[in-house]
Design a protein around this motif. Structure first.
Motif, PDB file in Angstrom:
ATOM      1  N   ALA A   1      53.778  36.687 -76.145  1.00 40.47           N
ATOM      2  CA  ALA A   1      52.568  35.789 -75.743  1.00 40.47           C
ATOM      3  C   ALA A   1      51.939  36.394 -74.345  1.00 40.47           C
ATOM      4  N   THR A   2      50.687  36.239 -75.250  1.00 43.55           N
ATOM      5  CA  THR A   2      49.044  36.881 -74.059  1.00 43.55           C
ATOM      6  C   THR A   2      47.968  36.477 -73.503  1.00 43.55           C
ATOM      7  N   ILE A   3      47.826  36.038 -72.577  1.00 45.07           N
ATOM      8  CA  ILE A   3      46.525  35.657 -72.191  1.00 45.07           C
ATOM      9  C   ILE A   3      45.634  36.462 -71.991  1.00 45.07           C
ATOM     10  N   ASP A   4      44.550  36.054 -72.123  1.00 44.72           N
ATOM     11  CA  ASP A   4      42.719  36.828 -71.199  1.00 44.72           C
ATOM     12  C   ASP A   4      41.601  35.762 -71.565  1.00 44.72           C
ATOM     13  N   THR A   5      41.684  35.006 -70.233  1.00 40.79           N
ATOM     14  CA  THR A   5      41.132  34.302 -70.256  1.00 40.79           C
ATOM     15  C   THR A   5      39.400  35.388 -70.130  1.00 40.79           C
ATOM     16  N   ALA A   6      38.827  33.515 -70.046  1.00 37.20           N
ATOM     17  CA  ALA A   6      37.510  33.861 -70.242  1.00 37.20           C
ATOM     18  C   ALA A   6      37.025  34.494 -69.173  1.00 37.20           C
ATOM     19  N   LEU A   7      35.446  34.700 -68.811  1.00 39.03           N
ATOM     20  CA  LEU A   7      34.792  35.255 -67.842  1.00 39.03           C
ATOM     21  C   LEU A   7      32.892  34.743 -68.652  1.00 39.03           C
ATOM     22  N   PRO A   8      33.017  33.933 -68.364  1.00 35.68           N
ATOM     23  CA  PRO A   8      31.636  33.220 -68.626  1.00 35.68           C
ATOM     24  C   PRO A   8      30.221  34.196 -67.948  1.00 35.68           C
ATOM     25  N   GLU A   9      30.913  34.728 -66.276  1.00 38.58           N
ATOM     26  CA  GLU A   9      29.596  34.728 -65.876  1.00 38.58           C
ATOM     27  C   GLU A   9      29.846  36.406 -65.672  1.00 38.58           C
ATOM     28  N   ARG A  10      29.907  36.835 -66.581  1.00 33.87           N
ATOM     29  CA  ARG A  10      30.700  38.838 -66.698  1.00 33.87           C
ATOM     30  C   ARG A  10      28.992  38.767 -67.700  1.00 33.87           C
ATOM     31  N   GLN A  11      28.755  39.490 -67.088  1.00 37.27           N
ATOM     32  CA  GLN A  11      26.982  40.331 -67.497  1.00 37.27           C
ATOM     33  C   GLN A  11      27.101  42.042 -68.062  1.00 37.27           C
ATOM     34  N   PRO A  12      26.974  42.684 -69.485  1.00 37.23           N
ATOM     35  CA  PRO A  12      25.994  41.451 -69.861  1.00 37.23           C
ATOM     36  C   PRO A  12      26.100  40.277 -70.916  1.00 37.23           C
TER      37      PRO A  12
ATOM     38  N   PRO B   1      29.095  37.530 -71.504  1.00 35.87           N
ATOM     39  CA  PRO B   1      30.261  36.105 -70.911  1.00 35.87           C
ATOM     40  C   PRO B   1      31.368  36.793 -71.768  1.00 35.87           C
ATOM     41  N   LYS B   2      32.482  36.278 -71.475  1.00 35.87           N
ATOM     42  CA  LYS B   2      33.750  37.771 -72.167  1.00 35.87           C
ATOM     43  C   LYS B   2      34.471  35.874 -72.275  1.00 35.87           C
TER      44      LYS B   2
ATOM     45  N   PHE C   1      43.677  33.667 -80.930  1.00 40.37           N
ATOM     46  CA  PHE C   1      42.997  32.226 -81.082  1.00 40.37           C
ATOM     47  C   PHE C   1      42.108  32.932 -79.715  1.00 40.37           C
ATOM     48  N   GLN C   2      40.456  33.147 -80.460  1.00 44.44           N
ATOM     49  CA  GLN C   2      39.704  32.623 -79.364  1.00 44.44           C
ATOM     50  C   GLN C   2      38.660  31.415 -79.555  1.00 44.44           C
ATOM     51  N   ASN C   3      38.755  30.978 -77.797  1.00 47.64           N
ATOM     52  CA  ASN C   3      37.726  29.941 -77.328  1.00 47.64           C
ATOM     53  C   ASN C   3      37.676  28.310 -77.597  1.00 47.64           C
TER      54      ASN C   3
ATOM     55  N   LEU D   1      56.611  31.834 -70.027  1.00 47.98           N
ATOM     56  CA  LEU D   1      57.137  31.942 -70.634  1.00 47.98           C
ATOM     57  C   LEU D   1      56.001  33.785 -71.393  1.00 47.98           C
ATOM     58  N   VAL D   2      54.325  32.640 -71.019  1.00 53.25           N
ATOM     59  CA  VAL D   2      53.571  34.384 -71.550  1.00 53.25           C
ATOM     60  C   VAL D   2      53.495  35.709 -70.595  1.00 53.25           C
ATOM     61  N   ILE D   3      53.662  36.676 -71.395  1.00 50.15           N
ATOM     62  CA  ILE D   3      54.180  38.117 -71.257  1.00 50.15           C
ATOM     63  C   ILE D   3      53.353  38.383 -70.311  1.00 50.15           C
ATOM     64  N   TRP D   4      52.034  38.423 -70.206  1.00 50.27           N
ATOM     65  CA  TRP D   4      50.744  39.022 -69.902  1.00 50.27           C
ATOM     66  C   TRP D   4      49.513  37.910 -69.703  1.00 50.27           C
ATOM     67  N   ARG D   5      48.908  37.980 -68.613  1.00 48.54           N
ATOM     68  CA  ARG D   5      47.802  37.131 -67.795  1.00 48.54           C
ATOM     69  C   ARG D   5      46.879  37.704 -67.032  1.00 48.54           C
ATOM     70  N   MET D   6      45.437  37.029 -67.651  1.00 50.10           N
ATOM     71  CA  MET D   6      44.803  37.618 -67.082  1.00 50.10           C
ATOM     72  C   MET D   6      43.426  36.193 -66.226  1.00 50.10           C
ATOM     73  N   VAL D   7      43.629  36.763 -65.671  1.00 48.71           N
ATOM     74  CA  VAL D   7      43.340  35.198 -64.775  1.00 48.71           C
ATOM     75  C   VAL D   7      41.990  35.950 -63.665  1.00 48.71           C
ATOM     76  N   ASN D   8      40.816  35.810 -63.724  1.00 48.00           N
ATOM     77  CA  ASN D   8      39.175  36.137 -63.145  1.00 48.00           C
ATOM     78  C   ASN D   8      39.656  37.210 -63.232  1.00 48.00           C
ATOM     79  N   GLY D   9      39.772  38.462 -63.904  1.00 43.96           N
ATOM     80  CA  GLY D   9      39.313  39.514 -63.923  1.00 43.96           C
ATOM     81  C   GLY D   9      40.762  40.571 -63.142  1.00 43.96           C
ATOM     82  N   ASN D  10      42.134  39.758 -63.450  1.00 42.03           N
ATOM     83  CA  ASN D  10      42.902  40.096 -62.950  1.00 42.03           C
ATOM     84  C   ASN D  10      44.035  40.136 -63.915  1.00 42.03           C
ATOM     85  N   TRP D  11      45.171  41.444 -64.069  1.00 41.18           N
ATOM     86  CA  TRP D  11      45.929  41.236 -65.236  1.00 41.18           C
ATOM     87  C   TRP D  11      47.018  41.569 -63.547  1.00 41.18           C
TER      88      TRP D  11
END
Length: 492
Positions: free
Chosen positions: A91-102, A104-105, A461-463, A479-489
């Motif tokens: 399981a891998t979580i790659d969280t949103a970055l709504p403020e990312r430019q140009p 949002p992620k 799964f997206q959004n 048990l999430v293997i990799w998690r990205m929060v606020n742009g940091n792995w």
């Protein structure tokens, strides 16, 4: 006694399996593990009765079969433990970055999910470990897939007894009935119908190159191709280095006599090629090995078809140009017995003759005599993919063999030092598979919990809001293997 399944029965079995898949794929890891452990319990509950039947059907001794059953139940419980713990689904979580430019992620989360019903072909030489409730079914159940087993015609009654044990486990744990289906089929048409059925998602097979390649080709011709994970045998070459032979030739000759002839050479990891450099050390080894082979007691092979194939292939090798018989058993043998034997050939003749590169399934090995290290490298360059390769060498040998080891490692799934290839440990680090033609996909193995990864695929799964995600991908899952929060792995 057991009738081949007809097309109607095969279709019904596959339809039941698919209906079970729609339910079982959502079953929790703990509940899947409880079922798999129950299968092991029910196999053990068969007691000596199943060992006696397997002895009659396969000619294998009670000690070998009892050990194999123990290995099978260990494998089931080992996979159950991994499934219950849960992190294997990556399981891998790659969280949103709504403020990312140009742009949002989005929030994206990924895990391995089951692919659907798996057809498993029972193996002739392992009535428990690679058959009805062996590693392929165990791995498929762990992955979340139902299993349809085609019993091997060499041990149909053993398969039927184990199948009944699986069905008891299904009932006791409340699993869907179609989670396990069992059919018989001595002819190719049953296997063909199973592979071509539109509900079949993958195939597991252990056996000959001809059988595995035929299934692979069928699967590729389907309107929707499916993977075939076939382990198709190997010559398992052994490379004897000079200093080791000068110091311990007798020791390794005795060790390899047992490995070549154990269970009458009917292991897919039997050492079928022994490659060394001419000299006193190789002569001592060859003479000692010949002396051991002459004293090996012949025994009946698994069935008459295997005995006949062994004798045909052995004769084919022995009648090739420049092949010399080093030794064969001096003891009497019957028509269905294996003939413990060893032959030799020069490296030049071996390289020039592809007929000598093929597996002889049974108690036979070919010594390839090289003039120097250059010829040994040439032999390596002419070998195909292998399940295993073994190197016998001292520290002095190995210090000079860095390039040789690198070349050998390209050939195989398991590289062994100063041991024998027979005896496949059931553990997470084991790799039982190798580059083609040892298996159809060298990226995977068929032993240990990693075998489950043959029967899954990644799904992102997206959004998705948290409450609609699978439990494995929810934010609170530890048990999430990799998690990205606020742009940091970060790795959990």
């Amino acid at each position: 006694m057991f009738q081949d399944a007809n097309t109607t029965q095969i279709d019904q079995a596959m339809q039941r399996a698919y209906a079970a898949f729609l339910q079982y794929r959502h079953t929790s890891g703990k509940d899947k593990a409880a079922f798999i452990r129950a299968v092991a319990d029910e196999i053990e509950a068969l007691g000596e009765a199943v060992i006696e039947v397997a002895m009659r059907e396969t000619h294998l001794p009670a000690a070998r079969l009892t050990g194999e059953r123990g290995r099978t139940c260990f494998q089931l419980r080992n996979i159950a433990d991994v499934v219950a713990e849960g992190s294997w689904i990556e399981a891998t979580i790659d969280t949103a970055l709504p403020e990312r430019q140009p742009l949002p992620k989005p929030d994206i989360r990924n895990m391995l999910v089951p692919i659907g019903p798996v057809v498993v072909f029972g193996a002739s030489n392992f009535p428990f470990a690679y058959s009805t409730a062996g590693v392929d079914p165990a791995a498929a159940w762990g992955a979340g897939c139902p299993v349809v087993v085609k019993a091997h015609p060499a041990h149909p009654e053993t398969s039927e007894m184990v199948a009944n044990a699986v069905k008891k486990a299904i009932t006791k744990t409340g699993m869907p009935e179609g989670l396990f289906e069992h059919v018989h089929g001595a002819g190719f048409e049953v296997g063909k119908a199973l592979v071509l059925h539109p509900k079949t998602a993958a195939v597991g097979f252990t056996g000959s190159f001809a059988g595995g390649k035929a299934l692979f080709d069928l699967a590729a011709q389907r309107p929707v191709p499916i993977p075939v994970f076939a382990e198709m045998g190997s010559t398992n070459p052994v490379f004897l280095l000079e200093d080791a032979l000068e110091k311990e030739a007798d020791k390794y000759a005795k060790l390899y006599a047992g490995s070549i002839t154990g269970s009458m050479g009917q292991f897919c990891t039997k050492p079928g090629l022994i490659i060394g450099i001419e000299g006193q050390g190789l002569d001592t080894f060859s003479n000692a090995l010949a002396a051991e082979i002459r004293q090996i007691q012949p025994a009946a092979m698994l069935h008459s078809g295997i005995a006949k194939a062994f004798r045909t292939k052995r004769t084919d090798v022995l009648t090739q140009e420049s092949v010399a018989v080093e030794a064969e058993t001096s003891l009497a043998y019957g028509e269905e017995d294996g003939i413990p034997s060893v032959a030799s050939v020069t490296a030049a003749q071996f390289v020039a003759n592809p007929a000598l590169h093929q597996e002889v399934f049974g108690p036979f090995s070919l010594i390839v005599k090289c003039k120097n290290a250059g010829e040994m490298q040439e032999v390596i360059d002419h070998l195909e993919g292998q399940l295993t390769c073994t190197v016998i060498g001292t520290e002095q040998d190995l210090s000079k063999a860095v390039d040789l080891l690198s070349s050998i490692s390209l050939l195989c799934g398991r590289l062994i030092l100063n041991g024998v290839p027979t005896g496949v440990e059931v553990c997470a680090a084991m790799q039982h598979g190798g580059p083609y033609p040892a298996s159809t996909d060298g990226r995977f193995g068929s032993v240990g919990p990693h075998a489950m990864k043959r029967f899954v695929r990644p799904l992102a799964f997206q959004n998705f809001p948290n409450h609609l995600l699978p439990d494995e991908l929810k934010a609170e899952n530890p048990l999430v293997i990799w998690r990205m929060v606020n742009g940091n792995w970060g790795k959990d």
